[in-house]
Design a protein around this motif. Structure first.
Motif, PDB file in Angstrom:
ATOM      1  N   SER A 158       0.850  -1.185   0.000  1.00  0.00           N
ATOM      2  CA  SER A 158       0.000   0.000   0.000  1.00  0.00           C
ATOM      3  C   SER A 158       0.888   1.239   0.000  1.00  0.00           C
ATOM      4  CB  SER A 158      -0.893   0.012   1.242  1.00  0.00           C
ATOM      5  OG  SER A 158      -1.753  -1.103   1.247  1.00  0.00           O
ATOM      6  N   GLU A 159       0.334   2.300  -0.512  1.00  0.00           N
ATOM      7  CA  GLU A 159       1.085   3.564  -0.556  1.00  0.00           C
ATOM      8  C   GLU A 159       1.553   3.930   0.851  1.00  0.00           C
ATOM      9  OE1 GLU A 159      -1.207   6.646  -2.411  1.00  0.00           O
ATOM     10  OE2 GLU A 159       0.532   7.318  -3.549  1.00  0.00           O
ATOM     11  N   GLU A 160       2.768   4.457   0.911  1.00  0.00           N
ATOM     12  CA  GLU A 160       3.428   4.894   2.139  1.00  0.00           C
ATOM     13  C   GLU A 160       3.986   3.740   2.968  1.00  0.00           C
ATOM     14  OE1 GLU A 160       1.069   7.614   4.370  1.00  0.00           O
ATOM     15  OE2 GLU A 160       0.805   9.002   2.707  1.00  0.00           O
ATOM     16  N   ALA A 161       3.886   2.533   2.490  1.00  0.00           N
ATOM     17  CA  ALA A 161       4.483   1.395   3.209  1.00  0.00           C
ATOM     18  C   ALA A 161       5.995   1.391   3.019  1.00  0.00           C
ATOM     19  CB  ALA A 161       3.877   0.089   2.710  1.00  0.00           C
ATOM     20  N   PHE A 162       6.675   0.630   3.881  1.00  0.00           N
ATOM     21  CA  PHE A 162       8.123   0.474   3.802  1.00  0.00           C
ATOM     22  C   PHE A 162       8.459  -0.657   2.829  1.00  0.00           C
ATOM     23  CE2 PHE A 162      12.349   1.134   5.430  1.00  0.00           C
ATOM     24  CZ  PHE A 162      12.978  -0.089   5.293  1.00  0.00           C
ATOM     25  N   LEU A 163       9.460  -0.414   2.012  1.00  0.00           N
ATOM     26  CA  LEU A 163       9.849  -1.394   0.999  1.00  0.00           C
ATOM     27  C   LEU A 163      11.240  -1.953   1.263  1.00  0.00           C
ATOM     28  CD1 LEU A 163       9.646  -2.753  -1.892  1.00  0.00           C
ATOM     29  CD2 LEU A 163      10.770  -0.681  -2.724  1.00  0.00           C
ATOM     30  N   THR A 164      11.348  -3.268   1.148  1.00  0.00           N
ATOM     31  CA  THR A 164      12.657  -3.922   1.091  1.00  0.00           C
ATOM     32  C   THR A 164      12.619  -4.948  -0.018  1.00  0.00           C
ATOM     33  OG1 THR A 164      13.054  -3.715   3.478  1.00  0.00           O
ATOM     34  CG2 THR A 164      14.367  -5.327   2.285  1.00  0.00           C
ATOM     35  N   ILE A 165      13.578  -4.884  -0.903  1.00  0.00           N
ATOM     36  CA  ILE A 165      13.760  -5.927  -1.921  1.00  0.00           C
ATOM     37  C   ILE A 165      15.167  -6.490  -1.705  1.00  0.00           C
ATOM     38  CG2 ILE A 165      13.870  -6.515  -4.352  1.00  0.00           C
ATOM     39  CD1 ILE A 165      12.025  -4.193  -4.949  1.00  0.00           C
ATOM     40  N   ASN A 166      15.209  -7.761  -1.380  1.00  0.00           N
ATOM     41  CA  ASN A 166      16.492  -8.384  -1.067  1.00  0.00           C
ATOM     42  C   ASN A 166      17.280  -8.738  -2.322  1.00  0.00           C
ATOM     43  OD1 ASN A 166      15.997  -8.247   1.675  1.00  0.00           O
ATOM     44  ND2 ASN A 166      15.154 -10.307   1.799  1.00  0.00           N
ATOM     45  N   HIS A 222      20.604  -4.909  -0.478  1.00  0.00           N
ATOM     46  CA  HIS A 222      19.152  -4.819  -0.388  1.00  0.00           C
ATOM     47  C   HIS A 222      18.662  -3.405  -0.668  1.00  0.00           C
ATOM     48  CE1 HIS A 222      19.640  -8.742   1.194  1.00  0.00           C
ATOM     49  NE2 HIS A 222      19.858  -8.414   2.456  1.00  0.00           N
ATOM     50  N   LEU A 223      17.584  -3.317  -1.404  1.00  0.00           N
ATOM     51  CA  LEU A 223      16.994  -2.033  -1.757  1.00  0.00           C
ATOM     52  C   LEU A 223      15.900  -1.689  -0.749  1.00  0.00           C
ATOM     53  CD1 LEU A 223      16.870   0.257  -3.933  1.00  0.00           C
ATOM     54  CD2 LEU A 223      15.013  -1.064  -4.984  1.00  0.00           C
ATOM     55  N   GLU A 224      15.910  -0.442  -0.270  1.00  0.00           N
ATOM     56  CA  GLU A 224      14.916  -0.012   0.711  1.00  0.00           C
ATOM     57  C   GLU A 224      14.370   1.358   0.352  1.00  0.00           C
ATOM     58  OE1 GLU A 224      16.553  -2.216   4.770  1.00  0.00           O
ATOM     59  OE2 GLU A 224      16.991  -0.080   4.447  1.00  0.00           O
ATOM     60  N   LYS A 225      13.109   1.559   0.741  1.00  0.00           N
ATOM     61  CA  LYS A 225      12.526   2.888   0.657  1.00  0.00           C
ATOM     62  C   LYS A 225      11.526   3.013   1.797  1.00  0.00           C
ATOM     63  CE  LYS A 225      10.384   6.326  -2.320  1.00  0.00           C
ATOM     64  NZ  LYS A 225       9.775   6.688  -3.626  1.00  0.00           N
ATOM     65  N   GLY A 226      11.567   4.148   2.447  1.00  0.00           N
ATOM     66  CA  GLY A 226      10.759   4.304   3.646  1.00  0.00           C
ATOM     67  C   GLY A 226       9.268   4.450   3.392  1.00  0.00           C
ATOM     68  N   SER A 227       8.909   5.025   2.256  1.00  0.00           N
ATOM     69  CA  SER A 227       7.499   5.297   1.994  1.00  0.00           C
ATOM     70  C   SER A 227       7.277   5.261   0.485  1.00  0.00           C
ATOM     71  CB  SER A 227       7.111   6.664   2.551  1.00  0.00           C
ATOM     72  OG  SER A 227       5.769   6.997   2.238  1.00  0.00           O
ATOM     73  N   VAL A 228       6.694   4.166   0.015  1.00  0.00           N
ATOM     74  CA  VAL A 228       6.547   4.009  -1.439  1.00  0.00           C
ATOM     75  C   VAL A 228       5.321   4.759  -1.944  1.00  0.00           C
ATOM     76  CG1 VAL A 228       7.765   1.809  -1.535  1.00  0.00           C
ATOM     77  CG2 VAL A 228       5.286   1.841  -1.143  1.00  0.00           C
ATOM     78  N   GLN A 229       5.385   5.096  -3.220  1.00  0.00           N
ATOM     79  CA  GLN A 229       4.287   5.768  -3.898  1.00  0.00           C
ATOM     80  C   GLN A 229       3.797   4.890  -5.050  1.00  0.00           C
ATOM     81  OE1 GLN A 229       3.247   8.687  -2.521  1.00  0.00           O
ATOM     82  NE2 GLN A 229       4.850   8.214  -1.025  1.00  0.00           N
TER      83      GLN A 229
END
Lengths: 118, 114
Positions: B14-22, B74-81
């Motif tokens: 969902s929008e604004e969720a935290f993302l991690t792609i290993n 690992h790729l991370e983003k604090g708040s996805v759009q």
């Protein structure tokens, strides 16, 4: 970043014909260009590496007589799919690099060419 | 030989969720590591890169740290759009070969829902 173009973006051809795809670096001189093939929902598979003025280096399993690569200038590389068959249908992507520095040189990717062989 | 392994997708957030792609890798020497993004119908764009251990690459809110001890990036983003929906590829360029060849992971599809 640098701009790489490909032409055409889409091509449909009949089985047995040959198709040429062009890859151009528009604002820099690319000493090395790479050709990839991407199957639906899969990763990019490197087909070959071409250096300006010399023969391309093909990856294992890629038929060099079927996928002809020419890198005649520092801004243009072409991939010709000869005697195309339906199994050659794929998304072909090129990238261009400006040189090597310990393996960290950046590659700039073209938008890809969708080839469909009927 | 060199290889890259990514977590399988699709990843749906969902929008604004935290993302991690290993992403983990196997390589000889000291490779450079990259994340590329492919938006629908487009070619690959470099998102970020790191060229040596402990380097952190960052761009557009995305970050990845080159961890040599765990051979990970690992790729991370604090708040996805929603606009982050795309396919993300981890890749390495091996310094030992010095050819600039990139080896890609299989790609991870990210779907962000409003």
């Amino acid at each position: 970043g640098a701009v790489v173009s490909q032409h055409p973006s889409r091509v449909i051809c009949k089985s047995g014909t040959s198709v040429k795809i062009e890859c151009r670096s528009l604002d820099f001189q690319a000493t090395t260009m790479f050709w990839y093939r991407q199957f639906p929902k899969q990763s990019l598979m490197l087909m070959a590496t071409s250096n300006e003025g010399s023969k391309a280096t093909y990856e294992q399993g890629v038929e060099k007589d079927k996928f002809l690569i020419n890198h005649a200038s520092l801004t243009l590389s072409t991939l010709t799919v000869t005697s195309a068959h339906p199994e050659d249908s794929s998304f072909y992507i090129c990238s261009a690099g400006g040189g090597n520095s310990g393996g960290s040189s950046e590659q700039f990717f073209g938008p890809g060419t969708r080839l469909t062989v009927l | 030989g060199n290889s890259v392994t990514q977590m399988e997708g699709p990843v749906t957030l969902s929008e604004e969720a935290f993302l991690t792609i290993n992403c983990t890798y196997t390589a000889t020497g000291y490779p450079s590591l990259f994340w590329y993004v492919q938006y629908p119908g487009e070619g690959l764009q470099l998102l970020l890169k790191a060229t040596k251990a402990d380097d952190k690459g960052s761009n557009k809110g995305f970050e990845a740290t080159y961890r040599k001890e765990t051979t990970s990036f690992h790729l991370e983003k604090g708040s996805v759009q929603v606009s982050d929906s795309a396919v993300y590829f981890c890749a390495l360029s091996g310094s030992s070969s010095n050819t600039g060849k990139l080896i890609f992971g299989q790609g991870t599809t990210l779907q962000v829902k409003p």
